[in-house]
Design a protein around this motif. Structure first.
Motif, PDB file in Angstrom:
ATOM      1  N   HIS A  60      46.746 -36.480  -3.669  1.00 40.03           N
ATOM      2  CA  HIS A  60      48.074 -36.133  -3.142  1.00 40.03           C
ATOM      3  C   HIS A  60      48.733 -37.290  -2.394  1.00 40.03           C
ATOM      4  O   HIS A  60      49.804 -37.110  -1.812  1.00 40.03           O
ATOM      5  N   ARG A  61      48.080 -38.445  -2.419  1.00 42.28           N
ATOM      6  CA  ARG A  61      48.594 -39.670  -1.792  1.00 42.28           C
ATOM      7  C   ARG A  61      48.983 -39.446  -0.325  1.00 42.28           C
ATOM      8  O   ARG A  61      49.983 -39.952   0.165  1.00 42.28           O
ATOM      9  N   LEU A  62      48.170 -38.671   0.366  1.00 44.88           N
ATOM     10  CA  LEU A  62      48.470 -38.339   1.760  1.00 44.88           C
ATOM     11  C   LEU A  62      48.314 -39.517   2.719  1.00 44.88           C
ATOM     12  O   LEU A  62      49.137 -39.654   3.643  1.00 44.88           O
ATOM     13  N   PRO A  63      47.335 -40.399   2.554  1.00 46.28           N
ATOM     14  CA  PRO A  63      47.278 -41.540   3.480  1.00 46.28           C
ATOM     15  C   PRO A  63      48.548 -42.389   3.440  1.00 46.28           C
ATOM     16  O   PRO A  63      49.056 -42.806   4.485  1.00 46.28           O
ATOM     17  N   GLU A  64      49.086 -42.616   2.235  1.00 49.80           N
ATOM     18  CA  GLU A  64      50.312 -43.403   2.110  1.00 49.80           C
ATOM     19  C   GLU A  64      51.489 -42.683   2.774  1.00 49.80           C
ATOM     20  O   GLU A  64      52.293 -43.295   3.473  1.00 49.80           O
ATOM     21  N   LEU A  65      51.575 -41.375   2.547  1.00 51.99           N
ATOM     22  CA  LEU A  65      52.658 -40.595   3.151  1.00 51.99           C
ATOM     23  C   LEU A  65      52.578 -40.657   4.672  1.00 51.99           C
ATOM     24  O   LEU A  65      53.583 -40.900   5.349  1.00 51.99           O
ATOM     25  N   LEU A  66      51.393 -40.447   5.207  1.00 51.42           N
ATOM     26  CA  LEU A  66      51.240 -40.467   6.667  1.00 51.42           C
ATOM     27  C   LEU A  66      51.526 -41.848   7.241  1.00 51.42           C
ATOM     28  O   LEU A  66      52.132 -41.962   8.311  1.00 51.42           O
ATOM     29  N   GLN A  67      51.128 -42.889   6.515  1.00 50.86           N
ATOM     30  CA  GLN A  67      51.415 -44.251   6.985  1.00 50.86           C
ATOM     31  C   GLN A  67      52.921 -44.498   6.999  1.00 50.86           C
ATOM     32  O   GLN A  67      53.454 -45.069   7.955  1.00 50.86           O
ATOM     33  N   ARG A  68      53.618 -44.055   5.956  1.00 54.25           N
ATOM     34  CA  ARG A  68      55.075 -44.239   5.909  1.00 54.25           C
ATOM     35  C   ARG A  68      55.766 -43.441   7.010  1.00 54.25           C
ATOM     36  O   ARG A  68      56.702 -43.929   7.642  1.00 54.25           O
ATOM     37  N   LEU A  69      55.314 -42.210   7.235  1.00 60.10           N
ATOM     38  CA  LEU A  69      55.923 -41.407   8.294  1.00 60.10           C
ATOM     39  C   LEU A  69      55.710 -42.062   9.656  1.00 60.10           C
ATOM     40  O   LEU A  69      56.627 -42.113  10.479  1.00 60.10           O
ATOM     41  N   GLY A  70      54.508 -42.568   9.881  1.00 59.00           N
ATOM     42  CA  GLY A  70      54.233 -43.270  11.140  1.00 59.00           C
ATOM     43  C   GLY A  70      55.101 -44.507  11.292  1.00 59.00           C
ATOM     44  O   GLY A  70      55.628 -44.782  12.374  1.00 59.00           O
ATOM     45  N   ALA A  71      55.263 -45.249  10.200  1.00 59.79           N
ATOM     46  CA  ALA A  71      56.103 -46.454  10.246  1.00 59.79           C
ATOM     47  C   ALA A  71      57.554 -46.089  10.533  1.00 59.79           C
ATOM     48  O   ALA A  71      58.227 -46.771  11.313  1.00 59.79           O
ATOM     49  N   LEU A  72      58.046 -45.018   9.911  1.00 62.02           N
ATOM     50  CA  LEU A  72      59.419 -44.583  10.167  1.00 62.02           C
ATOM     51  C   LEU A  72      59.607 -44.176  11.628  1.00 62.02           C
ATOM     52  O   LEU A  72      60.631 -44.494  12.241  1.00 62.02           O
ATOM     53  N   LEU A  73      58.615 -43.488  12.176  1.00 61.06           N
ATOM     54  CA  LEU A  73      58.690 -43.106  13.584  1.00 61.06           C
ATOM     55  C   LEU A  73      58.766 -44.335  14.484  1.00 61.06           C
ATOM     56  O   LEU A  73      59.586 -44.397  15.408  1.00 61.06           O
ATOM     57  N   LEU A  74      57.929 -45.309  14.225  1.00 57.62           N
ATOM     58  CA  LEU A  74      57.917 -46.509  15.066  1.00 57.62           C
ATOM     59  C   LEU A  74      59.171 -47.349  14.880  1.00 57.62           C
ATOM     60  O   LEU A  74      59.646 -47.987  15.822  1.00 57.62           O
ATOM     61  N   TYR A  75      59.710 -47.339  13.676  1.00 57.82           N
ATOM     62  CA  TYR A  75      60.919 -48.115  13.404  1.00 57.82           C
ATOM     63  C   TYR A  75      62.136 -47.489  14.082  1.00 57.82           C
ATOM     64  O   TYR A  75      62.914 -48.170  14.733  1.00 57.82           O
ATOM     65  N   HIS A  76      62.290 -46.174  13.951  1.00 58.47           N
ATOM     66  CA  HIS A  76      63.484 -45.493  14.474  1.00 58.47           C
ATOM     67  C   HIS A  76      63.318 -44.998  15.913  1.00 58.47           C
ATOM     68  O   HIS A  76      64.319 -44.841  16.621  1.00 58.47           O
TER      69      HIS A  76
END
Length: 117
Positions: A15-31
């Motif tokens: 389900h490619r969950l590690p990639e999804l969680l990494q992207r969500l974390g990156a978006l949180l830190l960016y915004h």
């Protein structure tokens, strides 16, 4: 490794969950939104809409960010980076390189980098 642990790993990868969680974390830190839970819900709703072709997939980086990243990789200003540099950039951004079929002698230009990333 226990069977249950392997099943869990397979589930995460399928389900490619590690990639999804990494992207969500990156978006949180960016915004750095004031209301992170609401922000994540909105992002996930946009991801769903993007998958249904009803909206645009939320990107972490815009073209200026990608150009800046490319220039950091292209330290000599040659106008291209190596396939190895490209793979590492994708990994750094949390993007999959699994289906990437590039020979080591291939050079990636800024335009290709922007389009693919």
């Amino acid at each position: 490794m226990a069977a249950g642990e392997q099943q869990s790993r397979d589930y995460l990868q399928r389900h490619r969950l590690p990639e999804l969680l990494q992207r969500l974390g990156a978006l949180l830190l960016y915004h750095r939104p004031e209301r992170p839970r609401e922000f994540l819900i909105q992002v996930l709703e946009r991801v769903q809409a993007g998958k249904r072709a009803e909206g645009e997939y939320p990107y972490l980086m815009d073209e200026d960010n990608l150009a800046a990243m490319f220039s950091l990789l292209d330290v000599l200003g040659q106008g291209h980076i190596t396939a190895a540099q490209y793979r590492e950039a994708l990994k750094t951004l949390g993007l999959s390189t699994e289906n990437l079929q590039l020979g080591d002698d291939v050079n990636i230009t800024l335009d290709v980098f922007k389009e693919e990333v």
